[in-house]
Enzyme design. Structure first.
Site, PDB file in Angstrom:
ATOM      1  N   SER A 158     -49.988  21.045   6.312  1.00  0.00           N
ATOM      2  CA  SER A 158     -49.152  20.920   5.695  1.00  0.00           C
ATOM      3  C   SER A 158     -49.444  20.996   4.302  1.00  0.00           C
ATOM      4  CB  SER A 158     -48.682  19.473   5.481  1.00  0.00           C
ATOM      5  OG  SER A 158     -47.605  19.069   4.770  1.00  0.00           O
ATOM      6  N   TYR A 183     -51.418  10.624   6.600  1.00  0.00           N
ATOM      7  CA  TYR A 183     -50.646  11.778   6.864  1.00  0.00           C
ATOM      8  C   TYR A 183     -51.125  13.328   6.648  1.00  0.00           C
ATOM      9  CZ  TYR A 183     -47.261  15.428   7.581  1.00  0.00           C
ATOM     10  OH  TYR A 183     -46.704  17.032   7.390  1.00  0.00           O
TER      11      TYR A 183
END
Ligand code: NAP
Length: 318
Positions: A158, A183
């Site tokens: 990501s 994350y």
């Protein structure tokens, strides 16, 4: 050496869909494994691969939900797997190996984002453990099944990786937990995993890639309050996605392109976005994207591999 991060002109782009990148691609007789293949981008990925003829194995932590979701998708099979539990990874991998089948494509797409602080296994931080270590153990355990000379492993990273390199001095957030940084670190780890797997897998003819799928509204945002999503500009007050967001079918396209395009044969280890190799990031704007140096650094990748092998006790390439 890490791959050169330079666009190659695939003919596809940000708007391309999973279906479009598979036009003319025949996956009949091929087997794919898609973690998270029953939700969000993974579900689109599973659907598109099966339409192109592939048989898709979908490991699921919520097996009944996955079976229900995939009931009308022929050419799929569901197995139980919790990536946050290394024993579950061992059992699942053993079942697949027992069947003697080969895997042509592995798309490591399952993931969690911005969760409240959660500890799994030996008090590991849950994003790092689930998004990275679980997939690390899974792919290593499945090495004997990866089709020699042609297997591809795609790690769904990501642009979230922009926010953090690997935190070598505090991988598990013993202090100062932040769900976004957790994350981010796990997504940097996903990209570095592809870099070093590609290096080690070369002997088997394996190629590995990392991808940023784009920004897409899916159940991934379940831990982000609606007010924060509006404040971030992701959705408007009616819940409609902002300009620049992709549909799930567009979001699935880059991983599928990376898993199948012959244009990538000589570019193993690359980090991709919008169905092409991503350029080095020149801004901190995640919507523009690109890749930060810490996510494709070969030395960081080797160091992370060694540490991950030590933590999981699995290394198919040692
Ligand atoms: N959506 C975006 O804008 C975006 C942007 C950049 C990157 N990504 C990446 O794209 C990937 C797919 O995300 P998505 O948007 O499709 O999200 P999603 O719809 O929430 O799908 C994530 C999948 O991962 C599974 N999963 C989570 N924890 C697991 C565990 N411990 N064991 C096994 N499976 C587990 C989930 O299972 P359950 O359904 O049972 O929870 C779900 O099937 C993620 O890696 C994410 O980081 C997404």
């Amino acid at each position: 050496m890490a791959a050169k991060q330079q666009r190659i002109g695939s003919g596809f782009g940000a708007q391309s869909t999973a279906e479009e990148v598979l036009t003319g691609v025949d996956l009949w007789g091929r087997t794919a494994l898609v973690t998270g293949g029953y939700s969000g981008l993974g579900l689109e990925t599973t659907r598109a691969l099966t339409r192109a003829g592939a048989h898709v194995i979908v490991p699921a932590r919520r097996r009944a939900t996955a079976e229900e979701t995939l009931r009308d998708v022929p050419g799929t099979e569901v197995h139980e797997l919790d990536l946050a539990d290394l024993e579950s990874v061992r059992v699942f991998s053993g079942r697949i190996l027992e069947t003697g089948r080969t895997l042509d494509i592995v798309i490591a797409g399952a993931g969690i984002m911005a969760c409240p602080e959660t500890r799994v296994g030996p008090a590991w931080e849950a994003h790092f453990a689930t998004n990275h270590l679980g997939h690390f153990a899974l792919v290593n355990r499945l090495r004997p099944a990866l089709a020699p000379g042609r297997a591809r492993v795609v790690s769904v990273s990501s642009a979230g990786h922009f926010l953090s390199p690997i935190r070598w001095d505090d991988l598990h957030f013993r202090t100062g937990y932040d769900g976004w940084l957790a994350y981010a670190q796990s997504k940097t780890a996903n990209a570095l995993f592809a870099v070093h797997l590609d290096t080690l897998g070369a002997a088997d003819g394996l190629r590995s890639f990392a991808v940023h799928p784009g920004s897409i509204l899916t159940p991934l945002q379940r831990h982000v309050p609606r007010a924060e999503q509006i404040a971030q500009g992701w959705i408007d007050a009616e819940g409609r996605p902002a300009a620049g967001f992709k549909t799930p079918a567009q979001g699935a396209a880059t991983a599928i392109w990376a898993a199948t395009s012959p244009l990538l044969d000589a570019h193993g280890g690359a980090y991709c976005q919008d169905c092409d190799i991503a350029e080095p990031a020149t801004t901190d704007d995640m919507l523009i994207g690109g890749v930060k140096p810490w996510a494709v650094d070969a030395d960081e990748a080797a160091r992370l591999w060694e540490l991950s092998a030590e933590l999981t006790g699995v290394d198919a390439y040692s």
